[in-house]
Design a protein around this motif. Sequence first.
Motif, PDB file in Angstrom:
ATOM      1  N   LEU A 174      49.118  52.690  39.048  1.00  0.00           N
ATOM      2  CA  LEU A 174      49.701  51.798  38.033  1.00  0.00           C
ATOM      3  C   LEU A 174      48.875  50.892  37.409  1.00  0.00           C
ATOM      4  O   LEU A 174      48.754  50.731  36.226  1.00  0.00           O
ATOM      5  CB  LEU A 174      51.246  51.132  38.300  1.00  0.00           C
ATOM      6  CG  LEU A 174      52.094  52.200  38.778  1.00  0.00           C
ATOM      7  CD1 LEU A 174      53.591  51.308  39.310  1.00  0.00           C
ATOM      8  CD2 LEU A 174      52.706  52.939  37.465  1.00  0.00           C
ATOM      9  N   ILE A 175      48.082  50.211  38.199  1.00  0.00           N
ATOM     10  CA  ILE A 175      47.147  48.998  37.682  1.00  0.00           C
ATOM     11  C   ILE A 175      45.917  49.948  36.947  1.00  0.00           C
ATOM     12  O   ILE A 175      45.777  49.237  35.872  1.00  0.00           O
ATOM     13  CB  ILE A 175      46.535  48.489  38.988  1.00  0.00           C
ATOM     14  CG1 ILE A 175      47.267  47.459  39.868  1.00  0.00           C
ATOM     15  CG2 ILE A 175      45.191  47.878  38.478  1.00  0.00           C
ATOM     16  CD1 ILE A 175      46.701  46.815  41.031  1.00  0.00           C
ATOM     17  N   LEU A 176      45.686  51.057  37.412  1.00  0.00           N
ATOM     18  CA  LEU A 176      44.551  51.675  36.587  1.00  0.00           C
ATOM     19  C   LEU A 176      45.155  52.273  35.272  1.00  0.00           C
ATOM     20  O   LEU A 176      44.455  51.805  34.332  1.00  0.00           O
ATOM     21  CB  LEU A 176      44.114  53.126  37.244  1.00  0.00           C
ATOM     22  CG  LEU A 176      43.236  54.048  36.832  1.00  0.00           C
ATOM     23  CD1 LEU A 176      41.678  53.108  36.962  1.00  0.00           C
ATOM     24  CD2 LEU A 176      43.009  55.139  37.474  1.00  0.00           C
TER      25      LEU A 176
ATOM     26  N   VAL B 224      50.988  42.658  49.192  1.00  0.00           N
ATOM     27  CA  VAL B 224      49.369  42.566  49.167  1.00  0.00           C
ATOM     28  C   VAL B 224      48.591  42.998  47.904  1.00  0.00           C
ATOM     29  O   VAL B 224      47.628  42.122  47.462  1.00  0.00           O
ATOM     30  CB  VAL B 224      48.857  43.186  50.378  1.00  0.00           C
ATOM     31  CG1 VAL B 224      47.390  43.314  50.311  1.00  0.00           C
ATOM     32  CG2 VAL B 224      49.365  42.515  51.531  1.00  0.00           C
ATOM     33  N   VAL B 225      49.155  44.154  47.346  1.00  0.00           N
ATOM     34  CA  VAL B 225      48.328  44.583  46.238  1.00  0.00           C
ATOM     35  C   VAL B 225      48.283  43.822  45.103  1.00  0.00           C
ATOM     36  O   VAL B 225      47.493  43.417  44.216  1.00  0.00           O
ATOM     37  CB  VAL B 225      48.802  46.088  45.914  1.00  0.00           C
ATOM     38  CG1 VAL B 225      47.941  46.716  44.760  1.00  0.00           C
ATOM     39  CG2 VAL B 225      48.309  46.949  47.121  1.00  0.00           C
ATOM     40  N   PHE B 226      49.641  43.186  44.624  1.00  0.00           N
ATOM     41  CA  PHE B 226      49.668  42.475  43.463  1.00  0.00           C
ATOM     42  C   PHE B 226      49.786  41.041  43.778  1.00  0.00           C
ATOM     43  O   PHE B 226      49.970  40.237  42.941  1.00  0.00           O
ATOM     44  CB  PHE B 226      51.151  42.898  42.909  1.00  0.00           C
ATOM     45  CG  PHE B 226      51.196  44.237  42.297  1.00  0.00           C
ATOM     46  CD1 PHE B 226      50.314  44.532  41.146  1.00  0.00           C
ATOM     47  CD2 PHE B 226      51.931  45.268  43.013  1.00  0.00           C
ATOM     48  CE1 PHE B 226      50.514  45.912  40.635  1.00  0.00           C
ATOM     49  CE2 PHE B 226      51.830  46.684  42.555  1.00  0.00           C
ATOM     50  CZ  PHE B 226      51.306  46.743  41.168  1.00  0.00           C
ATOM     51  N   VAL B 227      49.073  40.521  45.042  1.00  0.00           N
ATOM     52  CA  VAL B 227      48.950  39.145  45.102  1.00  0.00           C
ATOM     53  C   VAL B 227      50.193  38.269  45.160  1.00  0.00           C
ATOM     54  O   VAL B 227      50.241  37.245  44.499  1.00  0.00           O
ATOM     55  CB  VAL B 227      47.769  38.662  44.804  1.00  0.00           C
ATOM     56  CG1 VAL B 227      47.430  37.345  45.667  1.00  0.00           C
ATOM     57  CG2 VAL B 227      46.876  39.442  44.495  1.00  0.00           C
ATOM     58  N   TYR B 228      51.268  39.139  45.552  1.00  0.00           N
ATOM     59  CA  TYR B 228      52.756  38.343  45.185  1.00  0.00           C
ATOM     60  C   TYR B 228      53.027  37.854  46.544  1.00  0.00           C
ATOM     61  O   TYR B 228      53.305  37.950  47.626  1.00  0.00           O
ATOM     62  CB  TYR B 228      53.835  39.633  45.130  1.00  0.00           C
ATOM     63  CG  TYR B 228      54.940  39.108  44.602  1.00  0.00           C
ATOM     64  CD1 TYR B 228      54.989  38.891  42.920  1.00  0.00           C
ATOM     65  CD2 TYR B 228      56.060  38.780  45.147  1.00  0.00           C
ATOM     66  CE1 TYR B 228      56.496  38.406  42.687  1.00  0.00           C
ATOM     67  CE2 TYR B 228      57.468  38.369  44.951  1.00  0.00           C
ATOM     68  CZ  TYR B 228      57.562  38.105  43.428  1.00  0.00           C
ATOM     69  OH  TYR B 228      58.699  37.881  43.036  1.00  0.00           O
TER      70      TYR B 228
ATOM     71  N   ALA C 265      40.189  45.330  47.326  1.00  0.00           N
ATOM     72  CA  ALA C 265      40.440  45.795  46.100  1.00  0.00           C
ATOM     73  C   ALA C 265      41.361  45.052  45.156  1.00  0.00           C
ATOM     74  O   ALA C 265      41.143  45.164  44.124  1.00  0.00           O
ATOM     75  CB  ALA C 265      41.629  47.194  46.662  1.00  0.00           C
ATOM     76  N   ALA C 266      42.265  44.350  45.712  1.00  0.00           N
ATOM     77  CA  ALA C 266      43.208  43.357  44.728  1.00  0.00           C
ATOM     78  C   ALA C 266      42.236  42.321  44.126  1.00  0.00           C
ATOM     79  O   ALA C 266      42.262  42.072  42.871  1.00  0.00           O
ATOM     80  CB  ALA C 266      44.269  42.728  45.460  1.00  0.00           C
ATOM     81  N   ARG C 267      41.243  41.865  44.883  1.00  0.00           N
ATOM     82  CA  ARG C 267      40.505  40.901  44.450  1.00  0.00           C
ATOM     83  C   ARG C 267      39.416  41.532  43.227  1.00  0.00           C
ATOM     84  O   ARG C 267      39.316  40.740  42.181  1.00  0.00           O
ATOM     85  CB  ARG C 267      39.457  40.439  45.431  1.00  0.00           C
ATOM     86  CG  ARG C 267      38.916  38.897  45.504  1.00  0.00           C
ATOM     87  CD  ARG C 267      38.493  38.251  46.839  1.00  0.00           C
ATOM     88  NE  ARG C 267      37.784  39.274  47.713  1.00  0.00           N
ATOM     89  CZ  ARG C 267      37.743  39.589  48.655  1.00  0.00           C
ATOM     90  NH1 ARG C 267      39.068  39.465  49.533  1.00  0.00           N
ATOM     91  NH2 ARG C 267      36.829  40.303  49.395  1.00  0.00           N
ATOM     92  N   LEU C 268      38.994  42.823  43.474  1.00  0.00           N
ATOM     93  CA  LEU C 268      38.173  43.572  42.560  1.00  0.00           C
ATOM     94  C   LEU C 268      38.985  43.582  41.230  1.00  0.00           C
ATOM     95  O   LEU C 268      38.617  43.498  40.105  1.00  0.00           O
ATOM     96  CB  LEU C 268      37.776  44.624  43.188  1.00  0.00           C
ATOM     97  CG  LEU C 268      36.364  45.387  42.421  1.00  0.00           C
ATOM     98  CD1 LEU C 268      35.336  44.292  42.675  1.00  0.00           C
ATOM     99  CD2 LEU C 268      36.213  46.578  43.429  1.00  0.00           C
ATOM    100  N   ASN C 269      40.329  43.940  41.388  1.00  0.00           N
ATOM    101  CA  ASN C 269      41.178  44.368  40.206  1.00  0.00           C
ATOM    102  C   ASN C 269      41.539  43.007  39.531  1.00  0.00           C
ATOM    103  O   ASN C 269      41.415  43.146  38.246  1.00  0.00           O
ATOM    104  CB  ASN C 269      42.473  44.784  40.926  1.00  0.00           C
ATOM    105  CG  ASN C 269      42.724  46.474  40.831  1.00  0.00           C
ATOM    106  OD1 ASN C 269      42.466  46.861  39.734  1.00  0.00           O
ATOM    107  ND2 ASN C 269      43.192  46.861  41.693  1.00  0.00           N
TER     108      ASN C 269
END
Lengths: 317, 520
Positions: free
Chosen positions: A154-156, A261-265, B239-243
């Motif tokens: 989704l980010i991509l 973690v992925v969305f730094v939420y 990966a989140a940091r890079l994003n």
Amino acid sequence: MNAILAMIGRRLLMGLLTLFVISVVIFGATELLPGDLARELLGQSATEETLAALREQLGLNDPAPVRYWNWLTGVLQGDLGVSMATKKPISELVGTRLENTMFLALYAAAMSVPLSLMLGVLAALWRNSIFDRASNSLALTAISFPEFFVAYILILWLSQSGFFPSMVRITPATTFGDMLYMCFLPALTLTLVVTAHMMRMTRAAIINLLASPYIEMARLKGMAPLRVVLRHAVPNALAPIINVVALNLAYLITGVVVVEVVFVYPGLGQLMVDAVTNRDVPVVQAIALIFAAAYVLLNLIADVLSTISNPRLMHQR
Amino acid sequence: MSNLILPPGITRRGVLKGATAMAAAGLILPATMQRARAEPKKGGVFRLGIGHGSTTDTYDPGLWDQLYVQTFAAARHNYLIEIAADGTLVGEIAESWESPDGSTWIFKIREGVSFHSGKPLTVDDVIASLNHHRGDASTSAVKSYFDPVTDIKADGGNVVVTLNAPNADFPYLMSDYHLAIMPGTDGKIDVTSPDGAGGYIVESYEPGVQATLNRNPNYWKSDRAHFDQLVLLTIIDPAARLNALMTNEVDTIDQVDPASIGLLESRGVANILSISGNAHYTFPMDARMAPFSDNNVRLALKYAFDRQELVDKILAGHGSVSNDNPIGPANRYFFAGLEPKSYDPDKAKFHLKEAGMDTLEVTVSAANAAFNGAVDAAVLMSEKAAAAGITITVDRVPDDGYWDNIWLKKPFCASYWGGRPTEDQMFTTAYQGGGAWNESFWSNTRFDELLVAARSELDEAKRRAMYEEMQQLVSFEGSSIIPMYNNYVMAVSKAIATPEKIGNNWNLDGFRCVERWWMA
């Protein structure tokens, strides 16, 4: 009505008992973690002297049952305790995180529940059609991917092209509209993850009922297929649907740490992982209790609602 | 500066002369960035994504241990002394310092500096700040720095520190990131307050998530702290940091995963800063225990793997080979003349023979908690060591609890060091016999003698000779395998300009990127 109240009362008591048992388990489990807070706080730079000084300060030298008793009595008085590491009240620490977690869970639920119910009903209505197969396979595909993979895809697609932000940054100035915009990708990820479960349960429950004689009767009367499903099948299929929705809501509250973690939420899941790695035991215990309470409460609501939805259970002799 | 007895800091020539192999290290800057370099511009918001930070972080300076709190501290606090980007010492709260004999140190405190609260900074604040790390009740990680300190007292506008033995490097210790100068009340600092004398004032802080700071309008340095606002974000996931950097949510990230550096460069959204410092990865072996108690076994292991391969594969070239030397090319007395250790199975076999063995079986415990790629590094070593008749079994252990259950407990494991500004500090911390953090439990009488002697030696040439001998000892008799120095790798958006020389004493321009960098 009295029967319902009595049932809710009984369930609540059972829930409290469950929570008590869980609290013992949680405490026991945190005791099993290797190392302690003093060690984690000082990390690689710990020496025996500084460790001893810090342990003394934090009250880590009391025996486990004493610490458990102190904690439990505190919780019963509404005091979750103080974080060992930051010396801040845990309620303060957990408060905003809980709000964030609830926001994301409700946001995802607001998208996924109507979507999956609708898809489920339509899939049942047109079962074995192209629509049925397509929605089934899409939902199953989405659930089969790990959450972080869905999130990165989704980010991509949606973030690197500039449509939505790839991380959530909540400040006091953030408005509700901003929140909806920023949290869209995490909420969409969660939606994709939970939809299949609810949709397929809805579909299965309805299809199950469509074979019953009373549905046959309704059809023979010449009723429109959509009306047959909505008016006659869905009310009887509510019990399993409510249960699966409740289970998924509980998941949305407690199991989204990867998405966080992925969305730094900044949600509860990250806080808990953080607290575990830092051996901040009171925080771990508080969050585990909140998670357990969410499960117990949602299951209770599901039970009550499915009882209400089924007159046969309401008027038992 | 009346700082006469201290030798000058490292010069560019010193580094280059000593380290031909390190020529590629140092500063790698794309041309676009150099053009962007002009007079620092004021204003803008600097958003920094850091791969550290936890909800348990506090304002207590004695507990600071990772990059997030270190950088956050550098943004809001000043220190007695700053290490400039070129490695020299620059007075910060201490205007100047001098010592008649190396054991009495007189720091002249700068006048006209005030805290964010408006309270003027006085000698008493400095004493309270230093005393926080001193004494039996202190929980500070740098308590041991103050063990030799017998007295800290005020003398007019000066702070006088008395040591029980001369230490020519004492001012370097005072630049340590723990020793922030904070306002004191009745001789104690308030460890729950962010008040400091630095370039930025904390507006909001949520530990483990983010901090927002605004420029301190009364900052005494006019040529520093160029941004209007700082946003420091904790983004643990690489990966989140890079994003975040690629989608322009942040301007700079630290610890770029070596595997993605090439991809990031090809996207052209950011410049890679690869700074060679003194940080290094180690594999300590417990020198008290067989088989590691025999130096021949240790030497066999040191010759049994390919250092360059580790640099290439684990660091993707962003680092350099270390000759089992914890003193890095950025240190003053780095000994470049050490005989290099190449991958040499025959030599390894020879040393095994000397130890009376034909084959050797050891187990190394590794987790990526020690350093990113530690497990892979151990596997690479084990592959290469097989040719020398050495079987290295790699025991992959959990990240969680690594420093508690593995480090200092298992006889052979992986570890890392952030590098220290002085030789003395590095050796005292990790190589002095009986030291609390002596991870290899190595003890060498000659080394320990030299360590004490060099500390108080005021003759530059003699001092250099001593430190070189010590590096020789650690490298060829020590009990730590030190395969490589790892560069500090950051990715900086093209919206940010950096000075020509980036500090290499610590990551993120010695934590000072917040006040040294500006909007392009």
